[in-house]
Motif scaffolding. Structure first.
Motif, PDB file in Angstrom:
ATOM      1  N   VAL A  10      64.106  96.674  57.177  1.00  0.00           N
ATOM      2  CA  VAL A  10      62.746  96.185  57.427  1.00  0.00           C
ATOM      3  C   VAL A  10      62.771  94.986  58.376  1.00  0.00           C
ATOM      4  O   VAL A  10      61.960  94.903  59.310  1.00  0.00           O
ATOM      5  N   GLN A  11      63.691  94.073  58.150  1.00  0.00           N
ATOM      6  CA  GLN A  11      63.776  92.861  58.978  1.00  0.00           C
ATOM      7  C   GLN A  11      64.027  93.230  60.446  1.00  0.00           C
ATOM      8  O   GLN A  11      63.318  92.755  61.334  1.00  0.00           O
TER       9      GLN A  11
ATOM     10  N   ALA B 102      59.894  95.576  66.550  1.00  0.00           N
ATOM     11  CA  ALA B 102      58.477  95.865  66.808  1.00  0.00           C
ATOM     12  C   ALA B 102      57.921  94.737  67.679  1.00  0.00           C
ATOM     13  O   ALA B 102      57.228  94.987  68.674  1.00  0.00           O
ATOM     14  N   ILE B 103      58.267  93.512  67.347  1.00  0.00           N
ATOM     15  CA  ILE B 103      57.859  92.367  68.165  1.00  0.00           C
ATOM     16  C   ILE B 103      58.521  92.446  69.543  1.00  0.00           C
ATOM     17  O   ILE B 103      57.901  92.146  70.560  1.00  0.00           O
ATOM     18  N   GLY B 104      59.770  92.899  69.571  1.00  0.00           N
ATOM     19  CA  GLY B 104      60.457  93.097  70.839  1.00  0.00           C
ATOM     20  C   GLY B 104      59.721  94.069  71.744  1.00  0.00           C
ATOM     21  O   GLY B 104      59.686  93.894  72.970  1.00  0.00           O
ATOM     22  N   LEU B 105      59.108  95.095  71.169  1.00  0.00           N
ATOM     23  CA  LEU B 105      58.329  96.045  71.960  1.00  0.00           C
ATOM     24  C   LEU B 105      57.122  95.356  72.600  1.00  0.00           C
ATOM     25  O   LEU B 105      56.765  95.661  73.750  1.00  0.00           O
ATOM     26  N   PHE B 106      56.505  94.420  71.886  1.00  0.00           N
ATOM     27  CA  PHE B 106      55.417  93.628  72.476  1.00  0.00           C
ATOM     28  C   PHE B 106      55.937  92.757  73.621  1.00  0.00           C
ATOM     29  O   PHE B 106      55.277  92.607  74.644  1.00  0.00           O
TER      30      PHE B 106
ATOM     31  N   GLY C 177      66.755 102.149  68.695  1.00  0.00           N
ATOM     32  CA  GLY C 177      67.405 101.279  67.719  1.00  0.00           C
ATOM     33  C   GLY C 177      66.669 101.245  66.395  1.00  0.00           C
ATOM     34  O   GLY C 177      67.285 101.275  65.321  1.00  0.00           O
ATOM     35  N   ILE C 178      65.347 101.191  66.451  1.00  0.00           N
ATOM     36  CA  ILE C 178      64.552 101.204  65.215  1.00  0.00           C
ATOM     37  C   ILE C 178      64.835 102.484  64.431  1.00  0.00           C
ATOM     38  O   ILE C 178      65.068 102.454  63.218  1.00  0.00           O
ATOM     39  N   ILE C 179      64.830 103.598  65.142  1.00  0.00           N
ATOM     40  CA  ILE C 179      65.060 104.886  64.478  1.00  0.00           C
ATOM     41  C   ILE C 179      66.481 104.962  63.913  1.00  0.00           C
ATOM     42  O   ILE C 179      66.675 105.312  62.743  1.00  0.00           O
ATOM     43  N   LEU C 180      67.464 104.622  64.741  1.00  0.00           N
ATOM     44  CA  LEU C 180      68.865 104.773  64.323  1.00  0.00           C
ATOM     45  C   LEU C 180      69.292 103.688  63.340  1.00  0.00           C
ATOM     46  O   LEU C 180      69.938 103.979  62.323  1.00  0.00           O
ATOM     47  N   PHE C 181      68.985 102.429  63.631  1.00  0.00           N
ATOM     48  CA  PHE C 181      69.440 101.324  62.784  1.00  0.00           C
ATOM     49  C   PHE C 181      68.609 101.268  61.502  1.00  0.00           C
ATOM     50  O   PHE C 181      69.117 101.505  60.411  1.00  0.00           O
ATOM     51  N   SER C 182      67.330 100.968  61.661  1.00  0.00           N
ATOM     52  CA  SER C 182      66.490 100.818  60.467  1.00  0.00           C
ATOM     53  C   SER C 182      66.352 102.139  59.728  1.00  0.00           C
ATOM     54  O   SER C 182      66.450 102.172  58.494  1.00  0.00           O
TER      55      SER C 182
ATOM     56  N   LEU D  15      75.151 102.518  65.981  1.00  0.00           N
ATOM     57  CA  LEU D  15      74.580 103.059  67.216  1.00  0.00           C
ATOM     58  C   LEU D  15      73.220 102.416  67.494  1.00  0.00           C
ATOM     59  O   LEU D  15      72.892 102.094  68.637  1.00  0.00           O
ATOM     60  N   GLY D  16      72.451 102.234  66.446  1.00  0.00           N
ATOM     61  CA  GLY D  16      71.173 101.534  66.584  1.00  0.00           C
ATOM     62  C   GLY D  16      71.370 100.092  66.974  1.00  0.00           C
ATOM     63  O   GLY D  16      70.618  99.549  67.791  1.00  0.00           O
ATOM     64  N   GLY D  17      72.395  99.455  66.405  1.00  0.00           N
ATOM     65  CA  GLY D  17      72.700  98.073  66.763  1.00  0.00           C
ATOM     66  C   GLY D  17      73.070  97.940  68.228  1.00  0.00           C
ATOM     67  O   GLY D  17      72.640  97.003  68.917  1.00  0.00           O
ATOM     68  N   VAL D  18      73.844  98.887  68.736  1.00  0.00           N
ATOM     69  CA  VAL D  18      74.212  98.880  70.161  1.00  0.00           C
ATOM     70  C   VAL D  18      72.963  99.070  71.017  1.00  0.00           C
ATOM     71  O   VAL D  18      72.807  98.415  72.058  1.00  0.00           O
TER      72      VAL D  18
END
Length: 122
Positions: A42-43, A49-53, A78-83, A103-106
């Protein structure tokens, strides 16, 4: 630009909903360890999400920047893979899903580096 505002808003809303679900719906149903894993998902979901803004705002300054567009799409990946992998891992306990998380972290790291590169080109 518009797509990243929309994706940012949708993902921020999802992060809030998933955070509330974790706090109220999963408490006592999964172990503390996996509840912490959920919270990490979630974090990072909300951060990106803020990064997308941020990407959307920067695209207003440089609308033709393929680096910034790529950064936004990498944040989504990254949101999809990591979170996403952390959410599924928390609920299922399938530890092999932890192999997807880096992979999401990368993707996240690369997205932020692309923003740096785009800024250096201004």
């Amino acid at each position: 630009m518009k797509i990243f505002v929309i994706l940012g808003a949708i993902n921020a809303a999802l992060a809030v909903a998933l955070g509330a679900f974790g706090a109220h719906g999963l408490e006592g149903k999964i172990s503390e360890k996996y509840l912490e894993v959920w919270k990490t998902g979630v974090q990072y979901h909300m951060f990106h999400a803020i990064g997308l803004f941020v990407v959307a705002l920067l695209l207003a300054k440089a609308p033709q920047s393929s680096l910034l567009s790529t950064s936004g799409w990498l944040m989504m990946a990254g949101i999809i893979l990591f979170s996403g992998s952390l959410y599924v891992l928390s609920i299922s306990g399938i530890k092999v899903l932890g192999a997807i998380t880096p992979l999401g972290g990368v993707a996240f790291i690369t997205a932020w580096i692309l923003i740096v590169i785009a800024a250096l080109k201004w």
